[in-house]
Every structure is written in C-alpha cells, then in structure tokens.
Design an enzyme around this catalytic site. Sequence first.
Site, PDB file in Angstrom:
ATOM      1  N   TYR A 193       0.842  -1.196   0.000  1.00 54.64           N
ATOM      2  CA  TYR A 193       0.000   0.000   0.000  1.00 54.64           C
ATOM      3  C   TYR A 193       0.880   1.250   0.000  1.00 54.64           C
ATOM      4  CZ  TYR A 193      -3.753   3.184   1.508  1.00 54.64           C
ATOM      5  OH  TYR A 193      -4.647   4.218   1.605  1.00 54.64           O
ATOM      6  N   CYS A 242      -6.658  11.090  -5.423  1.00 55.85           N
ATOM      7  CA  CYS A 242      -5.206  11.078  -5.259  1.00 55.85           C
ATOM      8  C   CYS A 242      -4.505  10.912  -6.601  1.00 55.85           C
ATOM      9  CB  CYS A 242      -4.796   9.963  -4.300  1.00 55.85           C
ATOM     10  SG  CYS A 242      -5.062  10.365  -2.557  1.00 55.85           S
ATOM     11  N   GLY A 293       3.842  -6.725   5.458  1.00 58.14           N
ATOM     12  CA  GLY A 293       5.064  -7.516   5.486  1.00 58.14           C
ATOM     13  C   GLY A 293       5.780  -7.749   4.181  1.00 58.14           C
ATOM     14  N   GLY A 307       3.482  -2.418   7.169  1.00 52.68           N
ATOM     15  CA  GLY A 307       2.305  -2.864   6.441  1.00 52.68           C
ATOM     16  C   GLY A 307       2.042  -4.342   6.643  1.00 52.68           C
ATOM     17  N   LEU A 339      15.483  -2.729   9.740  1.00 52.63           N
ATOM     18  CA  LEU A 339      14.259  -2.280  10.411  1.00 52.63           C
ATOM     19  C   LEU A 339      13.350  -1.631   9.386  1.00 52.63           C
ATOM     20  CD1 LEU A 339      12.484  -1.454  12.898  1.00 52.63           C
ATOM     21  CD2 LEU A 339      13.885   0.637  13.012  1.00 52.63           C
TER      22      LEU A 339
END
Length: 401
Positions: free
Chosen positions: A137, A365, A180, A178, A173
């Site tokens: 996303y 958007c 993954g 999200g 890190l």
Amino acid sequence: MFWEKKFHQWVAQMRGEAPVPLRVSLWNGRQFDLGQASAKVTIRVPAASSLVYLLNPTLENLGRAYVEGKLEVEGRLQAIIEVANVLAEKGRSTGSRLGALFKPRSHTRGQDRSAIEYHYDVSNDFYRSFLDPAMVYSCAYFEHGTETLATAQQKKIDHILTKIKVRPGDHLLDIGCGWGALVIRAAACFGAYCTGITLSKNQQALATERVAAAGLSDRIHIQLLDYRDIEGRFDRITSVGMFEHVGLKNLPLYFRKIASLLSDDGLAMNHGITTTNTDHSTARYGAGEFIENYVFPHGELPHIGTVLAAMQDGGLEALDVENLRRHYARTCAMWAENFENHDTHLRTLVDERRYRIWRIYLAGCAHAFQHDWISLNQVVCGKAGRHADALPWSRAYMYQS
C-alpha cells in the site's frame, strides 16, 4: 426560495464561463445542463438544503456531500473527479479556498495509534480487494511504464533494497511495515534479518501469518510498536509510506530516532508523500481538508525542502533523492480501477459511507499526483559525515540486476 434563487444565479454564472459537461437534476424533476455537449456527469440534488454544497463547490464540500448522501453522483469515476475539480476551480471566484494553512498537531502516541487504526484497520479483505497480491500500500515503481501493478510493486521493493545495498546478514528495520511485503522480500531474496513495526493490529496479524507461511519466522519479527519506542541498532532502515503520519513538528525527532538506531556505516531510505506547497497549505480547492476529515486524520505532508532540512537537523545526510510523482499517479489510478472493478464485493465489506470515502479518495489522489499537487520522494540517507564507504561513487549500482 433563497437557495433556489442562489442556485439559478450559480447556473447562469457557470454557463457564462467555460462549459462543464455536467447535468444537475433537482428534487422537483427539473434539470440543468452546464455545458453545451452531452453531460458526462449527473449530480442529483435530493433537497433544497443540499444546494449549499454546490454553491460553494470546494472539493471538501463536494466530497462531504457525496459521502454523507447529500448529493448523488452518476458517471464514470474519472469524469466525476475531473468535473469536481473544474467546479472547485470555478468556485474560487465565489469564495472557495485553495487550501487551509498548516495547523500544528500534537501527535501523541494515542492519537497516532487511533489515526492508524482508523485508516488501516478497515479490514484486510478490504485492502486485498484493490491492492496487488502482496498487498503493498504505497507508490509502485514502473521501470518501463508498462508493468502490471504486482510487478511494479515488487520492483519498488527491490529498487529500495538495492538503493540502500542490503547485504546478507544485515539487520533491517522497516518502520511502518504494512502487511510484510518488504521484510519478506528482504529476508528471502537479500538475506537480511528483519524487524517490522506497525501500529495496525490487522497488519501485524497478517504480516506475522505471511512470514510464517514463507518459512521466515527465524529471520523476521513483526512488532506492534510506535517508532518512538523501538530500541536496538540496525544496518539498514526503511520507512515506506509512514512518515506522513509523523507530523511536521516531529520530523526532526523522527529523523533523530532513525539516526540513533542506525549503525555508523548504515543506510536508511525514507519513502513518502510530500506537498508541493512551500507554505505547507493543504492540497488545492479543499481536497486536503477532505482527506484530513475523512481519510487520514492528523496526517501532515511536508515539502521536500522541509524533509531535507529536518533530516539534516536529525543528524542524517541526504545521499540521493528521487521523485516518483508520476509513478504514484499511475499506482493510484490502478488502485481506483481495481476498486471500481470490485465495487460489488467491496460494498459487502464496508458501509456505504466508507465505500464512498475510499472511492473518491483513490481517484482524487491519482488526479492530485498527476497534476503536481502532491509528490512522492525517496531519500537515501546515512549518518552525517559517516557514510564514506557505504555507497559507490555513482548511481549506476541502483540499476544493476
């Protein structure tokens, strides 16, 4: 009678300017075409009280009216967005605003957690309905401009991991991980040990499930954690589509936190949406207010200049900056198309109000990115003055297979 009189004056004004392919259908059956050509969009006004939204047609007012059922709209989604923007631009002469000035927000841990839960914990099935299979996303990367959404999202992840030269054995890190996709790719294909953090319970649960299914539970740990509370030292840090939730006043704190977590020769990547307004006003014609009220509560977009200054103040040096605005316009357009194609299923997952919010948000958007109202920048950075051997002399390495 007052609103009807004002409405007739508004129709005359709109017809006197550039034509709009719009038909307005009133509660009493009367119809008014604002353009000479066939109308591409019809707005149905169920009551006289709803005329107030048309008479001050900011994108906030039009969006609110649609979401709350004060106006009904018919037509293809792209045409609806285009007509709404024309109305909002024309409406500037009758008092519509370009955007609200920046108002500082506190961004406590509780407020940020609530904002994340509101946006991301709609349901995993909801997001699965319009995202790619990996459920990424954030802005995709179209290397050639012809890729499918799924391919472009994988290329985006590889582009990021290649830019920061993730090596086998690196501890990575991912801030705002999200569902993954990035940490799974980093562990499986780049050999990294990964920690992903998120404030979304839905994301943590599914990401953990996906990690286990990939057989990577010994290399990836997904935590429900605020970025301010993470501890440790990492060779590589990624933050993709997360810092929009940090808040402008917290940007130096955010980058100082990244610097404190980064090894001396480490590299970080910040990938996020930026405004193109240097005064930090919201998106044009009231779009920013709509997003604040309905989509991203407490979200704040910095200008890229503000990002770079805050990064330097936080002890990080920007090493590479890439603008992917066109890529995000295409990504959002694909999400919006997927949303339209799965509208019947999506209506079973959320109520009508939430469905309408997301429908116009995604298409809006795409329009905003296409017209340079907002942008997307990837910034590679390292600890100031400490990265001498971390990167090659040129950018050529980013494009090697």
